[in-house]
Design a protein around this motif. Structure first.
Motif, PDB file in Angstrom:
ATOM      1  N   LYS A  37       0.695  -1.440   0.441  1.00 12.55           N
ATOM      2  CA  LYS A  37       0.235  -0.311  -0.317  1.00 12.55           C
ATOM      3  C   LYS A  37       0.682   1.383   0.112  1.00 12.55           C
ATOM      4  N   LEU A  38       1.717   1.071   0.818  1.00  3.70           N
ATOM      5  CA  LEU A  38       3.383   2.391   0.546  1.00  3.70           C
ATOM      6  C   LEU A  38       3.669   2.639  -0.241  1.00  3.70           C
ATOM      7  N   ARG A  39       4.767   1.063  -0.952  1.00  8.92           N
ATOM      8  CA  ARG A  39       4.822   1.442  -2.160  1.00  8.92           C
ATOM      9  C   ARG A  39       3.838   1.964  -3.646  1.00  8.92           C
ATOM     10  N   ASP A  40       2.397   1.309  -3.175  1.00 14.92           N
ATOM     11  CA  ASP A  40       1.853   1.927  -4.597  1.00 14.92           C
ATOM     12  C   ASP A  40       1.564   2.972  -5.088  1.00 14.92           C
ATOM     13  N   GLN A  41       1.539   3.945  -3.854  1.00 16.74           N
ATOM     14  CA  GLN A  41       1.389   5.350  -4.471  1.00 16.74           C
ATOM     15  C   GLN A  41       2.634   6.188  -4.448  1.00 16.74           C
ATOM     16  N   CYS A  42       4.331   5.264  -4.205  1.00 15.66           N
ATOM     17  CA  CYS A  42       5.284   5.742  -4.500  1.00 15.66           C
ATOM     18  C   CYS A  42       5.236   6.379  -6.964  1.00 15.66           C
ATOM     19  N   PRO A  43       5.767   6.703  -7.115  1.00 17.81           N
ATOM     20  CA  PRO A  43       6.549   6.689  -8.750  1.00 17.81           C
ATOM     21  C   PRO A  43       6.259   5.376  -9.119  1.00 17.81           C
ATOM     22  N   ALA A  44       5.225   6.005  -9.799  1.00 14.74           N
ATOM     23  CA  ALA A  44       4.339   4.097 -11.029  1.00 14.74           C
ATOM     24  C   ALA A  44       5.592   4.399 -12.175  1.00 14.74           C
ATOM     25  N   ILE A  45       6.228   2.975 -12.566  1.00 11.29           N
ATOM     26  CA  ILE A  45       6.855   2.916 -13.604  1.00 11.29           C
ATOM     27  C   ILE A  45       5.909   2.293 -14.376  1.00 11.29           C
ATOM     28  N   ARG A  46       6.041   3.335 -15.754  1.00 17.25           N
ATOM     29  CA  ARG A  46       5.246   3.005 -16.722  1.00 17.25           C
ATOM     30  C   ARG A  46       6.198   2.546 -18.484  1.00 17.25           C
ATOM     31  N   SER A  47       5.639   1.217 -18.470  1.00 16.89           N
ATOM     32  CA  SER A  47       6.649   0.702 -19.734  1.00 16.89           C
ATOM     33  C   SER A  47       6.363   1.545 -21.707  1.00 16.89           C
ATOM     34  N   THR A  48       6.794   1.297 -22.120  1.00 19.55           N
ATOM     35  CA  THR A  48       6.642   2.368 -23.704  1.00 19.55           C
ATOM     36  C   THR A  48       7.093   1.545 -24.214  1.00 19.55           C
ATOM     37  N   ASP A  52      11.000   2.099 -19.859  1.00 18.93           N
ATOM     38  CA  ASP A  52      10.594   2.779 -18.704  1.00 18.93           C
ATOM     39  C   ASP A  52      10.379   4.281 -18.627  1.00 18.93           C
ATOM     40  N   VAL A  53       9.042   4.933 -18.613  1.00 20.48           N
ATOM     41  CA  VAL A  53       9.379   5.976 -17.820  1.00 20.48           C
ATOM     42  C   VAL A  53       8.891   6.131 -16.474  1.00 20.48           C
ATOM     43  N   GLU A  92      17.235   3.294 -13.182  1.00 19.37           N
ATOM     44  CA  GLU A  92      17.974   2.533 -14.522  1.00 19.37           C
ATOM     45  C   GLU A  92      16.617   3.474 -15.295  1.00 19.37           C
ATOM     46  N   ALA A  93      15.874   3.898 -15.045  1.00 14.60           N
ATOM     47  CA  ALA A  93      14.398   4.923 -15.379  1.00 14.60           C
ATOM     48  C   ALA A  93      14.458   6.316 -15.180  1.00 14.60           C
ATOM     49  N   LEU A  94      16.022   6.743 -14.050  1.00 15.22           N
ATOM     50  CA  LEU A  94      15.557   8.318 -13.777  1.00 15.22           C
ATOM     51  C   LEU A  94      16.289   9.009 -15.168  1.00 15.22           C
ATOM     52  N   PRO A  95      16.935   8.385 -16.052  1.00 12.27           N
ATOM     53  CA  PRO A  95      16.900   9.861 -17.389  1.00 12.27           C
ATOM     54  C   PRO A  95      15.442   9.991 -18.370  1.00 12.27           C
ATOM     55  N   ARG A  96      14.084   9.194 -17.741  1.00 12.84           N
ATOM     56  CA  ARG A  96      13.492   9.493 -18.565  1.00 12.84           C
ATOM     57  C   ARG A  96      12.857   9.757 -17.674  1.00 12.84           C
ATOM     58  N   VAL A  97      13.037   9.927 -16.609  1.00 14.14           N
ATOM     59  CA  VAL A  97      11.434  10.940 -15.369  1.00 14.14           C
ATOM     60  C   VAL A  97      10.757  12.244 -16.034  1.00 14.14           C
ATOM     61  N   GLN A  98       9.845  11.735 -15.614  1.00 16.62           N
ATOM     62  CA  GLN A  98       9.068  13.313 -15.697  1.00 16.62           C
ATOM     63  C   GLN A  98       7.913  13.947 -14.861  1.00 16.62           C
ATOM     64  N   TRP A  99       8.924  15.107 -14.445  1.00 10.82           N
ATOM     65  CA  TRP A  99       8.110  15.848 -13.507  1.00 10.82           C
ATOM     66  C   TRP A  99       6.921  16.709 -13.479  1.00 10.82           C
ATOM     67  N   SER A 105       6.969  26.271  -9.296  1.00 10.53           N
ATOM     68  CA  SER A 105       8.589  25.528  -8.440  1.00 10.53           C
ATOM     69  C   SER A 105       9.110  25.150  -9.523  1.00 10.53           C
ATOM     70  N   LYS A 106       9.417  24.650 -10.342  1.00 10.70           N
ATOM     71  CA  LYS A 106      10.552  24.959 -11.371  1.00 10.70           C
ATOM     72  C   LYS A 106      10.964  25.994 -10.696  1.00 10.70           C
ATOM     73  N   LYS A 107      10.580  27.245 -10.928  1.00 17.48           N
ATOM     74  CA  LYS A 107      12.053  28.423 -10.786  1.00 17.48           C
ATOM     75  C   LYS A 107      12.569  28.687  -8.893  1.00 17.48           C
ATOM     76  N   ASP A 108      12.370  27.495  -8.510  1.00 19.62           N
ATOM     77  CA  ASP A 108      12.218  26.962  -7.196  1.00 19.62           C
ATOM     78  C   ASP A 108      13.291  25.925  -7.272  1.00 19.62           C
ATOM     79  N   GLY A 109      13.390  25.379  -7.948  1.00 15.34           N
ATOM     80  CA  GLY A 109      14.640  23.821  -7.921  1.00 15.34           C
ATOM     81  C   GLY A 109      14.019  22.391  -7.492  1.00 15.34           C
ATOM     82  N   ALA A 110      12.616  22.185  -8.081  1.00 14.84           N
ATOM     83  CA  ALA A 110      11.834  21.306  -7.969  1.00 14.84           C
ATOM     84  C   ALA A 110      12.592  19.935  -8.787  1.00 14.84           C
ATOM     85  N   ILE A 111      13.459  19.973  -9.587  1.00 16.75           N
ATOM     86  CA  ILE A 111      13.665  19.113 -10.312  1.00 16.75           C
ATOM     87  C   ILE A 111      14.840  18.981  -9.671  1.00 16.75           C
ATOM     88  N   GLU A 112      16.138  19.324  -9.173  1.00 16.34           N
ATOM     89  CA  GLU A 112      17.210  19.625  -8.482  1.00 16.34           C
ATOM     90  C   GLU A 112      16.720  18.967  -7.022  1.00 16.34           C
TER      91      GLU A 112
END
Length: 810
Positions: A37-48, A52-53, A92-99, A105-112
């Protein structure tokens, strides 16, 4: 209800997730149905179709952090295979993370910040995972890190993408790797600092995180070395276009916060061609290399390529020195990261330098040390550079011991320059400096606050200088046992010839005194430094009389408080004699010149008493302070008798001087009260005759001065509280077997014999008022002389205060 945790849905959600994670971690065997239940609320890894994305938003990121808490606090004992499989896919999917974020929030350094928080989860897992899982996850993380360096070097993406996406990702991962290498015992708490609902309670907190082994460090070293080995242009054209004022962070110099600015608040222009010219990128890479070579178990020159590291350090030192001269024109964030890069390059340079190159490196560092400050808020960072350089100068001397002959003179040249005097003057502009309680702690460049007061800035530099001098003196002592005494003598000569009337020279003299005091405290007693410093202070005291005398007394008190050995009490006795004779000397006496140290001496006594840990020393100090109190009263009476107009100097004229000593006695008594409550020790019940005489005279003078009459309100209320505290520990003023002795003392040797009839009558009336106005009491009191009335009054008052204070404590 504004500000409550339930007023912000995001905070409430994050708090619930952390609570769930900690609850699951505390279970002996939580089921997968609960953990999922905790893991399912974490970021979902979608296969394309290709790879993976990962789609991440704020709620998913909060769940991922909570999952990291569960993994670490459960030590990966439950469902480790499933959780590690998910986390490995995420890495392994970090290079394809979509935030998913807003423009603000982008200016506030959300990605970093997102990448750093993901890295925090990685650290939490690998620090408790098994060897196979740990190796696999770190290799995957380093592979992603390498990919971002390759993108920056190849500039294969458009400038906007590099600035707004690739650089923040690189910085977030760099901060994670720096944390992995830092070996900081508080790293786990730091990782989750600011996470709503999280508090560090795990048993592993306070222990270094075991994350990267030597194989991983070597792999990371090759990645960083490859990036730093690229040709770096030393012209300033690229750097000039690299600065932009931060719109998200304001860094006032005089603030007290220690918040380090986020790298995302520092940007570069689209015209930037060489990413190594960007201070934040350069500082991260240099810091990573520095941490690898200095924290590795194989951190020797044979294991790592010394010549290559030396070349990298020299190249980036050139850029750092150039930036240092232009620091005033930089934005606060750019100045911060320029200083961090310079500090890391200096440490790498010193680490890679051998004995033959020590002298050349020493001269280069001295040049950086003597750089003039700039008139801009960013000049705060120059002070941090100086502190870091001073530390590395001492390291160079330890490597090249022949430099110990000239290094102290260079340090002394820096101390007596206008650079240090200006820092001290600026610190004084913020208020009086409490040198008695000053800290001797030196700070690492990484931990130095971005916001600091001018006092803190001065002591950051000054403490680093003192520590460097002490390190060099110890190196010189190994070669010549007279080395330290000779150096201190030369410093003392500068102190003797100081013109205290010149303000700049006066500030320099104060810094010299603090340096000598630091050496006396820090170096072992067998070096002879403490005795030499005390002799220097005593020779300079009153020769000539100046404002330096009070500062000398203060520094002597600090030495006495820190050394905690028998010479402490001997020194204290010497100071007592100086103050007592000088304070009550005739205007024509030579001792008058020492009167201005009386108040600093009282402050020193209070400070010394607060550092007394041995009960015997505390009691001895208490007796000496009592003796000083009584002798001061005697001297006050003699001064009154010597006066041409006795009415101008009464006993109460010394009351404020006596009252200032009460906090010292009360502080010692307060320490004994605490120890009595802990060890259930009774009050002083078996004092010697001389001790009882001291307490008797003390309470007599308290009655005369009115210190025990709180209801009259003559003096500050704190004074009466001190008297109450002293009453708790005072012995009985009449001990068994001493009645005959005290009768003779009261009749023959008391200083209060010569009193007028009016004073005698006033004393009798006060006693009758205390005992109760009846015919029998008035008749008995009417037969007593002044001393007998005073003694009986003091006994009554002592017992009354003691009973009252005991009742208050109960």
């Amino acid at each position: 209800m504004t500000g409550c945790w339930f007023s912000n849905p995001r905070s409430f959600h994050a708090s619930c997730l952390v609570g769930l994670a900690k609850s699951l971690a505390s279970c002996e065997s939580p089921s997968w149905e609960l953990v999922v239940k905790l893991r399912d609320q974490c970021p979902a890894i979608r296969s394309t179709a290709e790879k993976d994305v990962v789609v991440i938003n704020e709620r998913c990121l909060a769940a991922l952090l909570a999952l990291g808490v569960f993994c670490h606090e459960s030590a990966m004992k439950h469902h480790s295979d499933r959780l590690c499989e998910y986390l490995l896919q995420l890495i392994e999917a970090l290079p394809r993370v979509q935030w998913h974020h807003s423009q603000s929030s982008k200016k506030d350094g959300a990605i970093e910040n997102m990448f750093f928080k993901i890295g925090a989860v990685v650290i939490s897992v690998v620090s408790v995972a098994g060897p196979a899982t740990k190796n696999e996850m770190i290799r995957a993380y380093l592979k992603v890190f390498q990919s971002y360096i390759d993108v920056l070097q190849a500039k294969s993406a458009p400038p906007d993408v590099l600035l707004q996406d690739v650089v923040p990702r690189f910085l977030g991962m760099s901060r994670t790797l720096v944390m992995m290498l830092a070996q900081d015992p508080k790293a786990y708490e730091t990782l989750y600092e600011g996470v709503v609902g999280y508090s560090a309670t795990h048993t592993s907190c306070g222990k270094p995180l075991d994350t990267m082994d030597e194989e991983h460090k070597d792999a990371l070293f090759e990645v960083v070395k490859g990036a730093l080995s690229l040709p770096v242009s030393t012209n300033s054209s690229g750097a000039e276009g690299a600065s932009r004022e931060s719109s998200a962070v304001s860094i006032p110099v005089d603030g007290q916060s220690s918040l380090v600015p986020s790298p995302s608040n520092f940007a570069v222009s689209k015209a930037e061609l060489n990413w190594l010219q960007v201070p934040m990128v350069r500082s991260m890479l240099l810091t990573l290399m520095k941490n690898i070579v200095k924290h590795s178990a194989k951190s020797d020159i044979q294991h790592y390529p010394r010549e290559e590291i030396l070349a990298i350090a020299k190249a980036h030192l050139v850029i750092g020195k150039r930036d240092l001269r232009s620091l005033g024109s930089f934005s606060p964030d750019k100045a911060y990261y320029s200083v961090m890069a310079l500090g890391a390059s200096v440490e790498l340079l010193v680490w890679a330098t051998d004995v033959q190159g020590g002298e050349d490196v020493f001269q280069q560092l001295v040049t950086i040390l003597m750089v003039n400050s700039v008139n801009a808020p960013q000049s705060i960072f120059i002070s941090y550079v100086r502190a870091a350089v001073l530390k590395e100068l001492a390291t160079v001397v330890e490597k090249t011991s022949s430099l110990s002959r000239s290094a102290p003179d260079r340090f002394l040249e820096f101390l007596t320059s206008n650079l240090v005097a200006d820092l001290y003057r600026e610190a004084l502009s913020c208020g009086e400096i409490n040198t008695l309680n000053r800290s001797s702690t030196c700070m690492d460049l990484v931990t130095m606050p971005v916001k600091a007061s001018k006092k803190d800035i001065f002591f950051i530099v000054f403490n680093s200088l003192c520590q460097a001098v002490c390190s060099v003196l110890q190196v010189g002592y190994k070669q010549n046992s007279d080395y330290i005494v000779a150096f201190l003598t030369s410093v003392g000569n500068r102190l003797y010839t100081t013109d205290a009337d010149d303000l700049a020279a006066y500030h320099t003299a104060l810094c010299i005194i603090m340096l000598l005091g630091h050496i006396a405290v820090e170096l072992p007693s067998e070096y002879g430094a403490r005795v030499t410093v005390i002799n220097i202070f005593q020779q300079r005291l009153f020769h000539p009389v100046s404002n330096l005398d009070s500062f000398l007394v203060t520094e002597l008190g600090r030495i006495a408080a820190r050394t905690r050995d028998q010479p402490t009490l001997d020194l204290l006795s010497h100071l007592m004699n100086i103050s007592l004779v000088s304070f009550y000397a005739k205007p024509t006496d030579k001792q008058e010149t020492a009167g201005h140290i009386f108040q600093p001496l009282l402050t020193c006594l209070e400070h010394v008493s607060s550092h007394m840990e041995d009960p015997g020393q505390r009691y001895e100090l208490l007796l000496k302070a009592l003796k000083l109190f009584v002798q001061q009263g005697v001297e006050a009476k003699r001064a009154s008798e010597r006066s041409e107009d006795p009415s101008t100097v009464k006993a109460t004229s010394s009351s404020f001087g006596l009252g200032l000593l009460l906090p010292v006695l009360a502080l010692v008594s307060d320490v004994i009260i605490i120890s009595t409550l802990m060890k259930k020790m009774p009050r002083i019940t078996e004092p010697s005759i001389s001790d009882v005489k001291l307490f008797r005279d003390f309470w007599m003078y308290c009655i005369i001065m009115g210190f025990s009459e709180a209801q009259k309100g003559i003096f500050p209320s704190a004074w009466y509280l001190h008297v109450h505290q002293i009453a708790l520990k005072s012995p009985l003023l009449l001990s068994m077997g001493t009645e005959q002795y005290f009768n003779k003392e009261l009749a023959l040797n008391n200083p209060h014999q010569s009193v007028t009839t009016a004073e005698l009558q006033e004393c009798r009336l006060n006693l009758v008022e205390q005992l109760g106005k009846t015919f029998e009491i008035e008749k008995l009191v009417g037969r007593l002389n002044f001393v007998q009335c005073l003694h009986l009054h003091s006994i009554y008052k002592l017992e009354s205060l003691s009973m009252q204070s005991t009742a208050d404590l109960q």
